[in-house]
Design a protein around this motif. Sequence first.
Motif, PDB file in Angstrom:
ATOM      1  N   LEU A 175      36.868  30.776 -24.254  1.00 43.12           N
ATOM      2  CA  LEU A 175      36.868  30.789 -22.780  1.00 43.12           C
ATOM      3  C   LEU A 175      37.533  29.537 -22.228  1.00 43.12           C
ATOM      4  N   GLU A 176      37.134  28.385 -22.801  1.00 46.02           N
ATOM      5  CA  GLU A 176      37.708  27.118 -22.316  1.00 46.02           C
ATOM      6  C   GLU A 176      39.221  27.120 -22.518  1.00 46.02           C
ATOM      7  N   ARG A 226      24.472  33.480 -14.813  1.00 46.35           N
ATOM      8  CA  ARG A 226      23.213  33.817 -15.497  1.00 46.35           C
ATOM      9  C   ARG A 226      22.023  33.184 -14.772  1.00 46.35           C
ATOM     10  N   PRO A 268      35.107  37.833 -11.714  1.00 45.69           N
ATOM     11  CA  PRO A 268      34.477  37.889 -13.032  1.00 45.69           C
ATOM     12  C   PRO A 268      33.079  37.264 -13.056  1.00 45.69           C
ATOM     13  N   ASN A 325      31.079  27.700 -15.284  1.00 47.95           N
ATOM     14  CA  ASN A 325      31.339  28.566 -14.118  1.00 47.95           C
ATOM     15  C   ASN A 325      31.161  30.042 -14.446  1.00 47.95           C
ATOM     16  N   TYR A 326      31.593  30.408 -15.658  1.00 49.25           N
ATOM     17  CA  TYR A 326      31.643  31.828 -15.983  1.00 49.25           C
ATOM     18  C   TYR A 326      30.390  32.326 -16.704  1.00 49.25           C
ATOM     19  N   HIS A 377      37.575  30.445  -6.498  1.00 49.09           N
ATOM     20  CA  HIS A 377      38.256  30.635  -7.782  1.00 49.09           C
ATOM     21  C   HIS A 377      37.348  31.382  -8.752  1.00 49.09           C
ATOM     22  N   GLY A 378      37.843  32.495  -9.282  1.00 48.56           N
ATOM     23  CA  GLY A 378      37.090  33.202 -10.324  1.00 48.56           C
ATOM     24  C   GLY A 378      35.857  33.918  -9.834  1.00 48.56           C
ATOM     25  N   GLY A 403      41.178  28.360 -19.787  1.00 46.09           N
ATOM     26  CA  GLY A 403      41.012  27.630 -18.523  1.00 46.09           C
ATOM     27  C   GLY A 403      39.815  28.145 -17.731  1.00 46.09           C
ATOM     28  N   ILE A 404      38.869  28.780 -18.441  1.00 50.32           N
ATOM     29  CA  ILE A 404      37.671  29.298 -17.780  1.00 50.32           C
ATOM     30  C   ILE A 404      36.473  28.467 -18.246  1.00 50.32           C
ATOM     31  N   PRO A 405      35.981  27.571 -17.413  1.00 50.70           N
ATOM     32  CA  PRO A 405      34.868  26.730 -17.853  1.00 50.70           C
ATOM     33  C   PRO A 405      33.599  27.576 -18.076  1.00 50.70           C
TER      34      PRO A 405
END
Lengths: 258, 220
Positions: free
Chosen positions: A132-133, A147, A40, A141-142, A36-37, A136-138
């Motif tokens: 971001l949250e 990093r 990006p 994770n992103y 998932h994801g 639905g993008i924690p």
Amino acid sequence: MLTAWLEKMVAAIVYLYDLVDMLAAAFGNCLAAFRHGARPAFNVYLRQVYFTGLEAFKIILITALLIGTVVITQIVSIAGSGSEALTGKVIVWIVVRELGPLLTAILVVARSGTAIAAELSQMKIGGEIDYLESLGIPAANYLIMPRIFGVATAVVVLTVYFEIAAVLGGFLVASLGWHVPWEEYSHGVFSVLTLSVLGASLLKSLLFGLFVAAICCLQGLSVGKSVTQIPQAATRAVMQSLFLLFVVDGVFSLFFLL
Amino acid sequence: MPEALTFEQVTAGDLLKDFSYALPDGSLAAVVSSRQEENDLKVRLLLGLSAPDAGSVCVLGQELAGASEKTLIALRRRVAVLFPTGGLISNLKVWENLVLPLEYHFGYSQAEIEQRGMAALARVGYAGSLTELPWSLSLYQRRQVGLARAMLIEPELIVYNATLDGLSQGEQAAMIAAAVEFHRQSGQRSSLFMTPNQETVKDLPLDRRTPVKGSFTAHD
């Protein structure tokens, strides 16, 4: 007095726990990102490798050449002429085992650690973590996981470049200044440059990269709502990263290189 | 009628005391609050980013109290929020901001992402650059991109947090037209405008308008 000391100890343990927890979560999220994801997150990873690795390449190269020169000059001035093989050995002991990973990590802390802490704190204060949250993008994770692995990758690769540049740069100076022949120098270098020494050097740089990135991310996310906390977070990130680098270096040397 | 969003006797900090509100499924409504901080707090509560001190918040049939992080993430994919600043990420270019949720959540090909992204920008009438960072855009353009991004995820509930505030009349009219057209595209979609300024929502074809603390007269 004792209570204050105990409180500091507890705070340090909690902080270390948070760091290790963040690293463990990054490894967990890395596996989850395959499902998932991934795209990006991989873009953020590549961007981090570019900023921390590629853009720092020039300064790392120059520093490595200078360090190689300094070390060779010191060895020759102490050991005198006729110590060509020793010269090669000592530069491996000093540069590959110690200074390569350590100085590379210090340069990365100075250059990218502050940038990461400042960027994340600015994002948090500006509400971008919430943006971001809300998608639905924690953030873990992103923002964090790519990093951490981006910095770790960059530190390992830069360490390799640093060590090659320092060893070759050292030879260049030794060859020009004291007419040290390549055969003698390289014999000294390759007699002590074993796979375990190389592996330990790379493992150390990997640990440095992981911890530096985790500290900078943790400090970046620790800010409240005031922009005055951004420089404070960056300063804390640098100081704690440097302190932990020396601690990890000491512990690593005790366990792996003695 | 089932509800897309309910706040039941919610108390949170000093800003919300016993706040109750219900947004019926498929409706277009507005809540006028006494100040913007209150709207920001309500948005955090309905996204599960903050928990109320008392009361309950239910979004799309999901009670948020005690919901796991996984549940909240899944729920946030069905809800879109337009933040007052547009909600764009400062270190991503306009196009990267726009397609971020598509790339993150959906397995579309690049060609399909490009086609959907361009279509969404056309729907909101965005005519600015795609390669600029958000700081170089006007407030209206940032909100246009935010709305286009919200459209891409096809939310069941869309919350406009002060989206019309601070815009010129022409910009407000264009934003309302895009929002209403998007609302009517699906009979199941619920849209909620939150604002501290009742003037900004007077031109909305609302199903429902909620007064808060007596500051606004209800009108259906």
